[in-house]
Design an enzyme around this catalytic site. Structure first.
Site, mmCIF file in Angstrom:
data_model
loop_
_atom_site.group_PDB
_atom_site.id
_atom_site.type_symbol
_atom_site.label_atom_id
_atom_site.label_comp_id
_atom_site.label_asym_id
_atom_site.label_seq_id
_atom_site.Cartn_x
_atom_site.Cartn_y
_atom_site.Cartn_z
ATOM 1 N N CYS A 94 46.223 50.940 31.759
ATOM 2 C CA CYS A 94 46.385 49.769 32.625
ATOM 3 C C CYS A 94 45.441 48.616 32.241
ATOM 4 O O CYS A 94 45.661 47.997 31.210
ATOM 5 C CB CYS A 94 46.194 50.180 34.075
ATOM 6 S SG CYS A 94 46.952 49.034 35.220
ATOM 7 N N HIS A 194 48.667 55.663 35.859
ATOM 8 C CA HIS A 194 47.500 56.336 36.432
ATOM 9 C C HIS A 194 47.951 57.713 36.918
ATOM 10 O O HIS A 194 49.116 58.098 36.752
ATOM 11 C CB HIS A 194 46.990 55.533 37.632
ATOM 12 C CG HIS A 194 46.493 54.169 37.278
ATOM 13 N ND1 HIS A 194 45.265 53.935 36.693
ATOM 14 C CD2 HIS A 194 47.078 52.952 37.419
ATOM 15 C CE1 HIS A 194 45.104 52.638 36.517
ATOM 16 N NE2 HIS A 194 46.180 52.016 36.940
HETATM 17 N N1 GLN Z 1 43.905 43.901 36.863
HETATM 18 C C1 GLN Z 1 45.062 44.395 36.117
HETATM 19 C C2 GLN Z 1 46.387 44.138 36.848
HETATM 20 O O1 GLN Z 1 46.386 43.970 38.055
HETATM 21 C C3 GLN Z 1 44.922 45.871 35.840
HETATM 22 C C4 GLN Z 1 44.938 46.731 37.112
HETATM 23 C C5 GLN Z 1 44.692 48.209 36.825
HETATM 24 O O2 GLN Z 1 43.965 48.582 35.902
HETATM 25 N N2 GLN Z 1 45.286 49.079 37.681
HETATM 26 O O3 GLN Z 1 47.420 44.142 36.212
#
Ligand code: GLN
Length: 245
Positions: A94, A194
């Site tokens: 992510c 995740h």
């Molecule tokens: N800040 C990034 C987004 O919102 C990554 C979020 C995350 O790592 N879950 O896309």
């Protein structure tokens, strides 16, 4: 046989249980009799060329990504990219995945430079993509499926030069429009999943371990291990995701 894992930004980039990816890699090495060491590298800590076999970076919010992007700029990011070009394995999840591309443009603020492992870029959209994801992938084990969950507003677009990790059957994946989830380049895997990803998808753990062993010329340590418990858990998680869709 020995492998060393570099856990990048363990203090900042570690949301939604992403530390479980490191635990899964350690466990699947241990069950093969492979000695494994985990070293964290956080803001301001240098990375020694040639020291690590596998790199891992988890997800994080825009604020953390700003600090990490600045820290990766220059030598540190170059070393990681060079190590991957020279055969090191890598998993980036992510927010970490976004910073392993060419750039990430958050909804507010300036564009954050990435380290360019993946020929891809990310732009934050108005829609937050949250929920279970099922994607068809060559790294999806016996069922050919990956399972996890996503929570991001970033929309990632791959160039023609790199392949997606999989194709979405349920959920959004990279951007909610082109059907792609994640990216794969040499021994580097990027994903929005995740969950954490590796405990639910052991074939990706094995891909990373096998690539790392290959680089050290010792694939003999890569022996098959019983996955009946993992496969049972996956089948239930996939069934649950389908029912909740
Ligand atoms: N800040 C990034 C987004 O919102 C990554 C979020 C995350 O790592 N879950 O896309």
């Amino acid at each position: 046989m020995f492998l060393r894992i570099c856990w990048l930004y363990s203090e900042l980039m570690n949301i939604y249980g992403d530390r479980g990816n490191v635990m899964a890699l350690v466990e699947r090495c241990r069950r093969r009799g492979i000695d494994v060491e985990v070293e964290t590298r956080n803001l301001g800590e240098r990375i020694e060329q040639g020291r690590y076999d596998i790199f891992f970076m988890g997800g994080g919010q825009d604020r953390e990504q700003l600090a990490v992007a600045k820290d990766l700029c220059g030598k540190k990011g170059e070393i990681i990219r060079d190590e991957i070009e020279n055969g090191a394995s890598c998993l980036a999840i992510c927010g970490g995945y976004q910073l392993f591309g060419k750039f990430y443009k958050p909804f507010e603020g300036d564009e954050l430079p990435g380290i360019g492992v993946f020929d891809a870029y990310t732009i934050a959209g108005k829609k937050r993509m949250i929920g279970n994801v099922i994607a068809r992938s060559q790294l999806g084990g016996r069922s050919g499926l990956l399972i996890g969950f996503e929570n991001h507003s970033g929309e990632t677009y791959l160039s023609e030069n790199i392949s997606p990790l999989g194709m979405v059957e349920i959920g959004n994946g990279n951007n909610g429009s082109d059907g792609k989830e994640g990216a794969i380049y040499r021994g580097a895997v990027g994903s929005y999943l995740h969950g954490s990803l590796l405990p639910k998808n052991p074939s990706i753990s094995d891909f990373l371990i096998e690539k790392a062993l290959l680089r050290k010329g010792s694939l003999l340590s890569f022996t098959p291990i019983d996955e009946s418990i993992e496969e049972n858990a996956r089948a239930q998680a996939i069934e649950r995701a389908r029912k909740s869709h």
